[in-house]
Scaffold this active site. Sequence first.
Site, PDB file in Angstrom:
ATOM      1  N   CYS A   8      -8.317 -25.824  13.094  1.00  0.00           N
ATOM      2  CA  CYS A   8      -9.446 -26.743  13.281  1.00  0.00           C
ATOM      3  C   CYS A   8      -9.035 -28.200  13.029  1.00  0.00           C
ATOM      4  CB  CYS A   8     -10.607 -26.340  12.371  1.00  0.00           C
ATOM      5  SG  CYS A   8     -11.378 -24.777  12.881  1.00  0.00           S
ATOM      6  N   ASP A  62      -8.261  -6.914   0.336  1.00  0.00           N
ATOM      7  CA  ASP A  62      -7.373  -7.113   1.482  1.00  0.00           C
ATOM      8  C   ASP A  62      -8.136  -6.601   2.680  1.00  0.00           C
ATOM      9  OD1 ASP A  62      -6.966  -4.163   0.697  1.00  0.00           O
ATOM     10  OD2 ASP A  62      -6.121  -4.338   2.702  1.00  0.00           O
ATOM     11  N   HIS A 120      -7.307 -19.418  11.338  1.00  0.00           N
ATOM     12  CA  HIS A 120      -8.693 -19.803  11.046  1.00  0.00           C
ATOM     13  C   HIS A 120      -9.422 -18.731  10.233  1.00  0.00           C
ATOM     14  CE1 HIS A 120     -12.729 -21.388  11.517  1.00  0.00           C
ATOM     15  NE2 HIS A 120     -13.081 -20.137  11.744  1.00  0.00           N
ATOM     16  N   CYS A 125     -14.529 -26.587   9.057  1.00  0.00           N
ATOM     17  CA  CYS A 125     -13.379 -25.839   8.531  1.00  0.00           C
ATOM     18  C   CYS A 125     -12.167 -26.756   8.366  1.00  0.00           C
ATOM     19  CB  CYS A 125     -13.034 -24.699   9.481  1.00  0.00           C
ATOM     20  SG  CYS A 125     -11.589 -23.747   8.966  1.00  0.00           S
ATOM     21  N   CYS A 164      -8.980 -25.463   8.173  1.00  0.00           N
ATOM     22  CA  CYS A 164      -7.760 -24.705   8.516  1.00  0.00           C
ATOM     23  C   CYS A 164      -6.917 -25.535   9.477  1.00  0.00           C
ATOM     24  CB  CYS A 164      -8.101 -23.357   9.144  1.00  0.00           C
ATOM     25  SG  CYS A 164      -8.495 -23.423  10.904  1.00  0.00           S
ATOM     26  N   ASP A 211       0.860  -1.162   0.000  1.00  0.00           N
ATOM     27  CA  ASP A 211       0.000   0.000   0.000  1.00  0.00           C
ATOM     28  C   ASP A 211       0.904   1.222   0.000  1.00  0.00           C
ATOM     29  OD1 ASP A 211      -2.234   1.498  -0.066  1.00  0.00           O
ATOM     30  OD2 ASP A 211      -2.663   1.361   2.066  1.00  0.00           O
TER      31      ASP A 211
END
Length: 360
Positions: free
Chosen positions: A317, A273, A344, A312, A314, A91
């Site tokens: 998890c 983002d 997560h 999930c 991830c 940015d």
Amino acid sequence: MSNFFQLETKHGGVRTGTLKTRAGDIKTPVFMPVGTRGAVKGLHPDQVKATGAQIILGNTYHLHLMPGEKVIKKLGGLHEFTRWQGPILTDSGGFQVFSLAHMSKITEEGVTFKDPRNGDLVTLTPEKSMQIQIDLGSDIIMAFDDVVSLDQVGRERTMEALERTHRWLERCILEFKRLTNDMKEDEQPLFFGIAQGGLDKKLRKKSLEFVQSCDVDGVAIGGLSVGETRKEMHDMLEFLEPLYDLTKAHYLMGVGDPIDFRFAIKHGIDMMDCVLPTRNARHGSVWSSGDIRMNLKSERFTNDSKVIDPECDCATCIDGFTRGFLRHQFKVNESLAGSLASIHNIRHLNRIAEEYRSLS
RNA sequence: GCAGGGUUAGUGAAGCGGUCAAACACGUCAGACUGUAAAUCUGAUGGCUUAUGCCUUCGCAGGUUCGAAUCCUGCACCCUGCA
């Protein structure tokens, strides 16, 4: 400038495509985790990658203050320095015009900020922002823009900020070309312009058209998610949908609440983002299936043996970290809690992006 | 045994006759967070409640006073000197 974005399919407003950068291809739609100071807070780059993230953000303003782009350049550039091997978008510092408005002074030349930590004055101009981003080794360079707030003061200078953003865009492009002139085409970073205009549709249209008429690889929508209502944001995204140049990447800056993320993807946005997944995660707030939010610090999770979201995939998890364990780690201020929750939440957004990408 | 000092809400700690349900900190509970001044911020935190309202609290038991967490007496426990 050749076209680095390839549109592959279009299902209603949903686009799938590929953005080619010198550091690798990015499949869109994509969520980009934010690593303002060179790291996604609390996570090892391997953990970020394991969430399915393809690209991360860094920030010109923060990295310029500390440790400074010259240091990073000397240490091999942002990729070498941070150990993130994929593409990096930086940015420009434009958002800090807004977020540090009460400690900054804007002139036609640029913006002078007071470093909130020690009061030191920092000056950023369109040219300076380009130089810093090039030194950092960014793969996608953002134009330096003038972001306004939605309060009375901000609304009154919407038009002024828009016109200045356009003049600054021209200066950014000139400087970007000067700095990348001697690079081979496939070694050049990409350059994105930013459209402003607040909540004024006429100004938004004007700004988008102007930015798209410039020599940019992508067009970003800036100045949203700064406090407007969800409806106002969605109305604007709907309004803009038919106005985009289909051959360029469309980046909605700063949006990442799952509801808004889905809405934006359905209305022609390719990239987003947001700090929300990581910031919320550090504060104990996570999303589960159905985009339902829950606060892991809550007393009701004390004896909860379930993982955050049984559906999930991830790492948090899959590895079986329970809500009860996470609640405990949050209560004792163990930073592992924020890291596990960040994994997560980022994965939650990446799963949404994958869901839409699988339409292709 | 003698002489001092202490005991305040979940914890630590202010207050030393009325403006005290009692500062502040921590803890606890809840909420917020959208291109990260953000591991931050906001609110609640004796009970009842809409309350500028009522009730019960400042080791325990009495007393002085129009009025006591604050003064006096006794008791309990803790700390520090001297024996």
